[in-house]
Design a protein around this motif. Structure first.
Motif, mmCIF file in Angstrom:
data_model
loop_
_atom_site.group_PDB
_atom_site.id
_atom_site.type_symbol
_atom_site.label_atom_id
_atom_site.label_comp_id
_atom_site.label_asym_id
_atom_site.label_seq_id
_atom_site.Cartn_x
_atom_site.Cartn_y
_atom_site.Cartn_z
ATOM 1 N N ARG A 1 0.819 -1.211 0.000
ATOM 2 C CA ARG A 1 0.000 0.000 0.000
ATOM 3 C C ARG A 1 0.852 1.259 0.000
ATOM 4 N NH1 ARG A 1 -2.628 -2.827 3.879
ATOM 5 N NH2 ARG A 1 -2.001 -1.403 5.518
ATOM 6 N N ARG A 2 1.980 1.202 0.693
ATOM 7 C CA ARG A 2 2.862 2.382 0.714
ATOM 8 C C ARG A 2 3.419 2.667 -0.676
ATOM 9 N NH1 ARG A 2 5.942 0.468 6.032
ATOM 10 N NH2 ARG A 2 4.590 1.371 7.607
ATOM 11 N N GLY A 3 3.600 1.617 -1.461
ATOM 12 C CA GLY A 3 4.096 1.815 -2.812
ATOM 13 C C GLY A 3 5.546 2.214 -2.878
ATOM 14 N N HIS A 4 6.258 2.023 -1.787
ATOM 15 C CA HIS A 4 7.674 2.368 -1.784
ATOM 16 C C HIS A 4 8.514 1.135 -2.083
ATOM 17 C CE1 HIS A 4 6.509 6.186 -0.353
ATOM 18 N NE2 HIS A 4 6.219 5.825 0.874
ATOM 19 N N GLY A 5 9.694 1.392 -2.555
ATOM 20 C CA GLY A 5 10.641 0.304 -2.723
ATOM 21 C C GLY A 5 10.492 -0.421 -4.041
ATOM 22 N N ASP A 6 11.436 -1.303 -4.258
ATOM 23 C CA ASP A 6 11.517 -2.063 -5.497
ATOM 24 C C ASP A 6 10.547 -3.245 -5.426
ATOM 25 O OD1 ASP A 6 12.163 -3.545 -7.669
ATOM 26 O OD2 ASP A 6 14.325 -3.541 -7.320
ATOM 27 N N PRO A 7 9.627 -3.379 -6.393
ATOM 28 C CA PRO A 7 8.718 -4.526 -6.373
ATOM 29 C C PRO A 7 9.461 -5.865 -6.337
ATOM 30 C CG PRO A 7 7.949 -2.913 -7.951
ATOM 31 C CD PRO A 7 9.286 -2.434 -7.472
ATOM 32 N N ALA A 8 10.644 -5.907 -6.948
ATOM 33 C CA ALA A 8 11.413 -7.155 -6.930
ATOM 34 C C ALA A 8 11.814 -7.527 -5.502
ATOM 35 C CB ALA A 8 12.654 -7.010 -7.808
ATOM 36 N N VAL A 9 12.102 -6.517 -4.695
ATOM 37 C CA VAL A 9 12.453 -6.767 -3.296
ATOM 38 C C VAL A 9 11.234 -7.302 -2.543
ATOM 39 C CG1 VAL A 9 13.195 -5.673 -1.146
ATOM 40 C CG2 VAL A 9 14.272 -5.029 -3.317
ATOM 41 N N LEU A 10 10.073 -6.709 -2.828
ATOM 42 C CA LEU A 10 8.841 -7.191 -2.185
ATOM 43 C C LEU A 10 8.536 -8.629 -2.594
ATOM 44 C CD1 LEU A 10 6.262 -4.247 -2.202
ATOM 45 C CD2 LEU A 10 7.057 -5.578 -0.260
ATOM 46 N N ARG A 11 8.737 -8.930 -3.863
ATOM 47 C CA ARG A 11 8.513 -10.307 -4.324
ATOM 48 C C ARG A 11 9.439 -11.269 -3.583
ATOM 49 N NH1 ARG A 11 6.919 -7.932 -9.312
ATOM 50 N NH2 ARG A 11 9.052 -7.534 -9.969
ATOM 51 N N ALA A 12 10.689 -10.869 -3.424
ATOM 52 C CA ALA A 12 11.650 -11.720 -2.716
ATOM 53 C C ALA A 12 11.229 -11.909 -1.261
ATOM 54 C CB ALA A 12 13.040 -11.092 -2.801
ATOM 55 N N ARG A 13 10.699 -10.853 -0.660
ATOM 56 C CA ARG A 13 10.229 -10.964 0.736
ATOM 57 C C ARG A 13 9.068 -11.939 0.854
ATOM 58 N NH1 ARG A 13 8.447 -5.977 3.691
ATOM 59 N NH2 ARG A 13 7.892 -7.613 5.157
ATOM 60 N N ILE A 14 8.158 -11.869 -0.108
ATOM 61 C CA ILE A 14 7.019 -12.797 -0.091
ATOM 62 C C ILE A 14 7.515 -14.242 -0.205
ATOM 63 C CG2 ILE A 14 4.985 -13.551 -1.407
ATOM 64 C CD1 ILE A 14 4.640 -10.519 -2.194
#
Lengths: 66, 206
Positions: free
Chosen positions: B42-55
């Motif tokens: 929701r914040r929309g911050h950061g690299d989506p690739a990093v978020l994918r890796a976190r998931i």
């Protein structure tokens, strides 16, 4: 009454809308006639045929729960 | 000053903060991890690739199962930051298969809620792609699988988008009379806070 309304009311487990609202189908496809507070009647506006998809909304408020 | 660019930035910020990702329908023991992911999306911050890796790391650590991981990846793909609706739809298909496999291997009685999640994600992807009637079809399927305020709110918002105000008002009136109080309160909250449902607000509330 639209098929969507009938379906949703059934899905939500609430009573049949036509029996409570006093709306009845008319011979003209896509229209209903409804009693309004015992004063008069109104005819619902027929839905436009072949509704097209609108533009992408600019503000996505739809809930995308996991 | 580039006013168009400034306006675009403001609208993007508004859109990102408006993207809702509740976890109420997820298994209770996985909501904390999903809340973290949802907050970041929701914040929309950061690299989506990093978020994918976190998931994927959360799945590897056993904090979320495969169904929830695919759900989270889909929510990220559909988010305003990524807006890859085709990817979101492909992930929903994978999530659907994973939901059936989970149900076959472990049972647990969650299949209906998991399939509702799949249909919700499909509906959101179509909605955000501007295919509103297709979105309504999937939101209705979600409601068939799981009768919740969230799924009901999505149906109502989509009907309003299609100009079905009279039908939406009829449904809302019937819900107010027939549904349990917590359901109605949750739906009323959505109507009060979601601009897409603003047309259903009572005059005294607006």
């Amino acid at each position: 009454m639209s098929w969507i309304l009938s379906l949703l009311l059934a899905l939500l487990g609430v009573n049949d809308a036509e029996s409570e609202s006093g709306c009845t189908p008319t011979p003209e496809p896509g229209t209903t006639t409804c009693q309004v507070d015992e004063v008069g009647v109104r005819s619902s506006t027929p839905k436009a045929e072949g509704r097209s998809s609108g533009p992408a909304p600019s503000s996505p408020q739809i809930s995308n729960g996991f | 000053m580039d006013h168009d660019a400034l306006l675009a930035r403001i609208l993007r910020a508004v859109d990102v903060t408006a993207y809702q990702t509740p976890t109420a329908s997820a298994p209770a023991d996985q909501r904390e991890a999903l809340d973290e992911i949802g907050r970041d999306i929701r914040r929309g911050h950061g690299d989506p690739a990093v978020l994918r890796a976190r998931i994927e790391a959360l799945e590897a650590a056993g904090r979320i199962d495969r169904v929830r991981a695919l759900s989270a990846l889909g929510v990220l793909a559909a988010s305003p930051q990524v807006a890859d609706h085709a990817l979101a739809l492909r992930l929903a298909g994978e999530q659907e298969l994973a939901a059936y496999e989970l149900d076959r291997s472990q049972g647990g009685g969650r299949l209906s809620a998991d399939l509702a999640s799949v249909e919700r994600h499909r509906g959101v992807a179509f909605f955000l792609a501007g295919q509103i009637e297709a979105a309504l079809d999937h939101f209705i399927r979600a409601l068939e699988h799981e009768r919740t305020p969230e799924n009901t709110g999505n149906v109502l918002a989509t009907m309003l988008r299609l100009g079905e105000l009279e039908e939406a008002e009829t449904i809302l009136a019937r819900i107010r009379r027939a549904q349990p109080s917590p359901f109605v309160l949750a739906l009323e909250h959505a109507i009060d806070t979601d601009p897409d449902l603003a047309a259903l607000r009572s005059p005294e509330a607006s």
